[in-house]
Structures are given as structure tokens and as C-alpha cells.
Scaffold this motif. Structure first.
Motif, PDB file in Angstrom:
ATOM      1  N   GLY A   5       0.776  -1.148  -0.029  1.00  0.00           N
ATOM      2  CA  GLY A   5       0.070   0.039   0.040  1.00  0.00           C
ATOM      3  C   GLY A   5       0.866   1.251  -0.211  1.00  0.00           C
ATOM      4  O   GLY A   5       1.938   1.210   0.722  1.00  0.00           O
ATOM      5  N   VAL A   6       0.138   2.349  -0.772  1.00  0.00           N
ATOM      6  CA  VAL A   6       0.967   3.621  -0.889  1.00  0.00           C
ATOM      7  C   VAL A   6      -0.273   4.542  -0.765  1.00  0.00           C
ATOM      8  O   VAL A   6      -1.183   4.580  -1.502  1.00  0.00           O
ATOM      9  CB  VAL A   6       1.819   3.762  -1.926  1.00  0.00           C
ATOM     10  CG1 VAL A   6       2.701   5.216  -1.834  1.00  0.00           C
ATOM     11  CG2 VAL A   6       2.997   2.718  -2.074  1.00  0.00           C
ATOM     12  N   LEU A   7      -0.173   5.472  -0.042  1.00  0.00           N
ATOM     13  CA  LEU A   7      -1.256   6.648   0.206  1.00  0.00           C
ATOM     14  C   LEU A   7      -0.560   7.950  -0.598  1.00  0.00           C
ATOM     15  O   LEU A   7       0.615   8.372  -0.047  1.00  0.00           O
ATOM     16  CB  LEU A   7      -1.307   6.818   1.701  1.00  0.00           C
ATOM     17  CG  LEU A   7      -2.194   8.144   1.946  1.00  0.00           C
ATOM     18  CD1 LEU A   7      -3.467   8.181   1.386  1.00  0.00           C
ATOM     19  CD2 LEU A   7      -2.076   8.407   3.522  1.00  0.00           C
ATOM     20  N   VAL A  32       2.173  -1.329  -6.998  1.00  0.00           N
ATOM     21  CA  VAL A  32       1.727  -1.022  -5.896  1.00  0.00           C
ATOM     22  C   VAL A  32       0.356  -0.353  -5.617  1.00  0.00           C
ATOM     23  O   VAL A  32      -0.538  -0.042  -6.467  1.00  0.00           O
ATOM     24  CB  VAL A  32       2.497  -0.031  -4.784  1.00  0.00           C
ATOM     25  CG1 VAL A  32       3.987  -0.495  -4.913  1.00  0.00           C
ATOM     26  CG2 VAL A  32       2.248   1.531  -5.523  1.00  0.00           C
ATOM     27  N   TYR A  33      -0.485  -0.986  -4.539  1.00  0.00           N
ATOM     28  CA  TYR A  33      -1.870  -0.438  -4.201  1.00  0.00           C
ATOM     29  C   TYR A  33      -2.120   0.965  -3.737  1.00  0.00           C
ATOM     30  O   TYR A  33      -1.422   1.446  -2.693  1.00  0.00           O
ATOM     31  CB  TYR A  33      -2.429  -1.289  -3.158  1.00  0.00           C
ATOM     32  CG  TYR A  33      -4.060  -1.027  -2.784  1.00  0.00           C
ATOM     33  CD1 TYR A  33      -5.206  -1.817  -3.674  1.00  0.00           C
ATOM     34  CD2 TYR A  33      -4.545  -0.330  -1.883  1.00  0.00           C
ATOM     35  CE1 TYR A  33      -6.275  -1.474  -3.416  1.00  0.00           C
ATOM     36  CE2 TYR A  33      -5.774   0.003  -1.644  1.00  0.00           C
ATOM     37  CZ  TYR A  33      -6.711  -0.757  -2.362  1.00  0.00           C
ATOM     38  OH  TYR A  33      -7.996  -0.695  -2.167  1.00  0.00           O
ATOM     39  N   ALA A  35      -3.917   4.330  -2.636  1.00  0.00           N
ATOM     40  CA  ALA A  35      -4.968   4.951  -1.680  1.00  0.00           C
ATOM     41  C   ALA A  35      -4.747   6.425  -1.569  1.00  0.00           C
ATOM     42  O   ALA A  35      -3.584   6.989  -1.988  1.00  0.00           O
ATOM     43  CB  ALA A  35      -5.053   4.488  -0.284  1.00  0.00           C
ATOM     44  N   ILE A  71      -5.746   0.406   5.956  1.00  0.00           N
ATOM     45  CA  ILE A  71      -4.854  -0.085   4.923  1.00  0.00           C
ATOM     46  C   ILE A  71      -3.414  -0.273   5.357  1.00  0.00           C
ATOM     47  O   ILE A  71      -2.695  -1.156   4.677  1.00  0.00           O
ATOM     48  CB  ILE A  71      -4.979   0.661   3.582  1.00  0.00           C
ATOM     49  CG1 ILE A  71      -6.423   0.847   3.091  1.00  0.00           C
ATOM     50  CG2 ILE A  71      -4.126   0.164   2.601  1.00  0.00           C
ATOM     51  CD1 ILE A  71      -7.196  -0.254   2.626  1.00  0.00           C
ATOM     52  N   LYS A  72      -3.069   0.657   6.076  1.00  0.00           N
ATOM     53  CA  LYS A  72      -1.682   0.698   6.848  1.00  0.00           C
ATOM     54  C   LYS A  72      -0.510   0.613   5.682  1.00  0.00           C
ATOM     55  O   LYS A  72       0.191  -0.297   5.225  1.00  0.00           O
ATOM     56  CB  LYS A  72      -1.453  -0.538   7.592  1.00  0.00           C
ATOM     57  CG  LYS A  72      -2.365  -0.701   8.938  1.00  0.00           C
ATOM     58  CD  LYS A  72      -2.062  -1.790   9.835  1.00  0.00           C
ATOM     59  CE  LYS A  72      -2.840  -1.665  11.130  1.00  0.00           C
ATOM     60  NZ  LYS A  72      -4.378  -1.467  10.965  1.00  0.00           N
ATOM     61  N   PRO A  73      -0.691   1.593   4.721  1.00  0.00           N
ATOM     62  CA  PRO A  73       0.600   1.714   3.650  1.00  0.00           C
ATOM     63  C   PRO A  73       1.866   1.857   4.294  1.00  0.00           C
ATOM     64  O   PRO A  73       2.122   2.235   5.155  1.00  0.00           O
ATOM     65  CB  PRO A  73       0.018   3.013   3.099  1.00  0.00           C
ATOM     66  CG  PRO A  73      -0.490   3.903   4.007  1.00  0.00           C
ATOM     67  CD  PRO A  73      -1.396   2.749   4.873  1.00  0.00           C
ATOM     68  N   VAL A  76       4.160   6.908   2.016  1.00  0.00           N
ATOM     69  CA  VAL A  76       3.208   8.141   2.118  1.00  0.00           C
ATOM     70  C   VAL A  76       3.934   9.219   1.151  1.00  0.00           C
ATOM     71  O   VAL A  76       4.739   9.474   1.193  1.00  0.00           O
ATOM     72  CB  VAL A  76       2.785   8.879   3.206  1.00  0.00           C
ATOM     73  CG1 VAL A  76       1.893  10.041   3.092  1.00  0.00           C
ATOM     74  CG2 VAL A  76       1.866   7.850   4.011  1.00  0.00           C
ATOM     75  N   SER A 221       6.731   4.565  -4.542  1.00  0.00           N
ATOM     76  CA  SER A 221       6.266   3.142  -4.758  1.00  0.00           C
ATOM     77  C   SER A 221       7.587   2.349  -4.836  1.00  0.00           C
ATOM     78  O   SER A 221       7.437   1.167  -4.453  1.00  0.00           O
ATOM     79  CB  SER A 221       5.720   3.228  -6.257  1.00  0.00           C
ATOM     80  OG  SER A 221       4.490   4.022  -6.400  1.00  0.00           O
ATOM     81  N   ALA A 224       8.588   1.794  -1.305  1.00  0.00           N
ATOM     82  CA  ALA A 224       7.610   0.785  -0.738  1.00  0.00           C
ATOM     83  C   ALA A 224       7.982  -0.617  -0.938  1.00  0.00           C
ATOM     84  O   ALA A 224       7.566  -1.461  -0.387  1.00  0.00           O
ATOM     85  CB  ALA A 224       6.263   1.316  -1.086  1.00  0.00           C
TER      86      ALA A 224
END
Length: 271
Positions: A5-7, A32-33, A35, A71-73, A76, A221, A224
Motif C-alpha cells: 500500500g502507498v497513500l 503497488v496499491y 490509496a 490499509i496501513k500503507p 506516503v 512506490s 515501498a
């Protein structure tokens, strides 16, 4: 099993080439996912920004907390933040949730030259967000504002970077796209004196809308995904160059069009 996860915390771009839209495209293309927390709604197209409506700070903070709690990316990315109150709300929320990686793109001026950060927000940005950044990614005009150094050469870039590092961030990548020449030189400065240089051939195109958003999202990304910062920057630069090349002759809009974010998308990585 889970996604990486990446916000992205940034403004919305109604023409889809920059801001949250560019961030989501980039993150998705790199497996990457993505949010998002929307900081503002812009009225814009490839010709420029006509209006900006900020989202209330408590709503921005609420979006961030909802994503971080659930989600706990892993990382950020922070892009356009228009006003001081929102910057402070973002910083306070992230201090509570403590993301491991924070890539901050200090979006102050759009590609078309429109001011995107209110004047009173700069001091708050430097006081609250800049010291929290794992990496700050200003272009030359933004680095000049932050450092109060006029940049016309690589030596000037070095001086500006040191001043920014002295303000408290852990690392700064100054993007040299505004310097003249057939090659673009970006320099990464790490706290402690280590530097890395990235040189790419200049790509002749009008389609440069959202390049800063795209690069910072790509760096976030790759970090992460587990890359060390210099390698993440190198891979992100390569991704952006290929996206620019793929979209350089495509006509979308009458101004600065977008890059081709999806020239070779990866599947979502599952770990």
C-alpha cells in the motif's frame, strides 16, 4: 498475503494528468496499491488552473487516518497542499500514525505557471512537514523558494540543497528540468553529505503536465517495494523518462499534455 500500500495526499486534477490522478496511475503502473486523501479540488486543464477549492482540514485528516488505520500503507507521498491549516492537520495526523516512508513533493507552482500554495502556507510547510520528510523532491523554482538561493548552475543547486537539508529533512532531490541543455541533471543529497547524480537526455515534448507528481509517486512506490533511496530514485527517473518518451507525440488538450503513465503497467504485487 497482501498488496503493497502507498497513500497519496494531494489535490485532484480535473484533466487527469497531475495530482492524485497522476499519482494513482503511477502507483498502479508500478504494481503497488494506491490509496488517496484529497486535499483540494482544482478547476484546470492542460492550459492552466482556473480555480482551487480546498477540502476542510478535518476532512483531509480524517481521510488520512481512515487509510492509515485500515490499509496501513508502507509509504506516503504528499503533493499539493494549498493552505496552512491543512498542512498542519496533515502533519499532526502523520505524527500519530507514523508512516515509515514519507516522500514530500513541495508543489508550489504548476507546469503552466499558476501558484498552487497560499503565501502564508510556506512557513507552516517548512516548520511542520519538511522536517518529517524522508525525501523532499523540489524542482528548481521550488528549491529557490525554500533555500532563498537563485539556481543557475549545478554549484547553485549544491548550495540550495545544503540549506534545505539544514532545515531538517533527511534527504532532498533537486530536479534540474528547468536548467538549459540537452541533458537533465537531478541531484540527490543525503543528510551526512552523500550525493548521487542522475543524468537523462532531454526529451523534446510539450507533454510535461504532472511530471513532478509522477516522479515523486514513482519514488514512493519503489521505496515501498523495498528499494533503497538512491536505487528508488534511479528507477523512478527511468520510469518517468520512458513515460515521457511514450507520450511525447500524443495530442491531448491544447497546452501541456500528460505523460503516458501506462506505457507498460505491472500487475499488483502480492506479498
Amino acid at each position: 498475503m497482501k498488496y503493497i500500500g502507498v497513500l497519496t495526499i494531494a489535490g485532484s486534477d480535473s484533466c487527469g494528468g497531475a495530482g492524485v490522478q497522476a499519482d494513482i496511475k503511477t502507483m498502479s503502473a508500478l504494481g503497488v496499491y494506491a490509496a488517496s486523501a484529497i486535499t483540494s479540488i482544482t478547476v484546470q486543464n492542460t492550459l492552466g488552473v482556473q480555480a482551487i477549492q480546498a477540502i476542510r482540514p478535518e476532512i483531509v485528516a480524517g481521510q488520512i487516518k481512515a487509510v492509515m488505520d485500515d490499509i496501513k500503507p508502507v509509504a506516503v507521498k504528499i503533493g499539493m497542499v494549498n493552505d496552512a491549516a491543512t498542512i498542519q492537520a496533515i502533519a499532526e495526523t502523520l505524527r500519530e500514525t507514523k508512516p515509515g516512508i514519507m516522500v514530500v513533493d513541495p508543489v508550489m507552482v504548476s507546469t503552466s505557471g499558476s501558484m498552487l500554495m497560499q503565501p502564508d502556507a510556506l512557513d507552516v510547510f517548512c516548520q511542520w512537514l519538511l522536517p518529517m520528510a524522508t525525501l523532499l523532491t523540489p524542482n528548481i523554482p521550488e528549491a529557490e523558494v525554500l533555500s532563498n538561493v537563485k539556481i543557475g548552475s549545478l554549484d547553485d543547486m549544491d548550495r540550495a540543497a545544503q540549506r534545505i537539508i539544514d532545515m531538517g529533512c533527511k534527504a532532498v532531490l533537486i530536479k534540474g528540468g528547468h536548467l538549459e541543455g540537452d541533458k537533465k541533471v537531478d541531484r540527490l543529497y543525503l543528510k551526512g553529505g552523500e550525493t548521487h547524480q542522475f543524468v537523462h537526455q532531454t526529451i523534446q515534448t510539450r507533454n510535461t503536465h504532472g511530471t513532478g507528481c509522477t516522479l515523486s509517486s514513482a519514488i514512493a512506490s519503489f521505496m515501498a517495494r523495498g528499494e533503497e533511496m538512491p536505487q528508488a530514485v534511479a528507477k523512478a527517473k527511468n520510469y518517468l523518462s520512458k513515460a515521457l518518451e511514450a507520450g511525447k507525440d500524443v495530442h491531448i488538450g491544447e497546452g501541456h499534455g500528460p505523460v503516458d503513465h501506462l506505457f507498460n503497467p505491472e500487475k499488483l504485487i502480492i506479498r
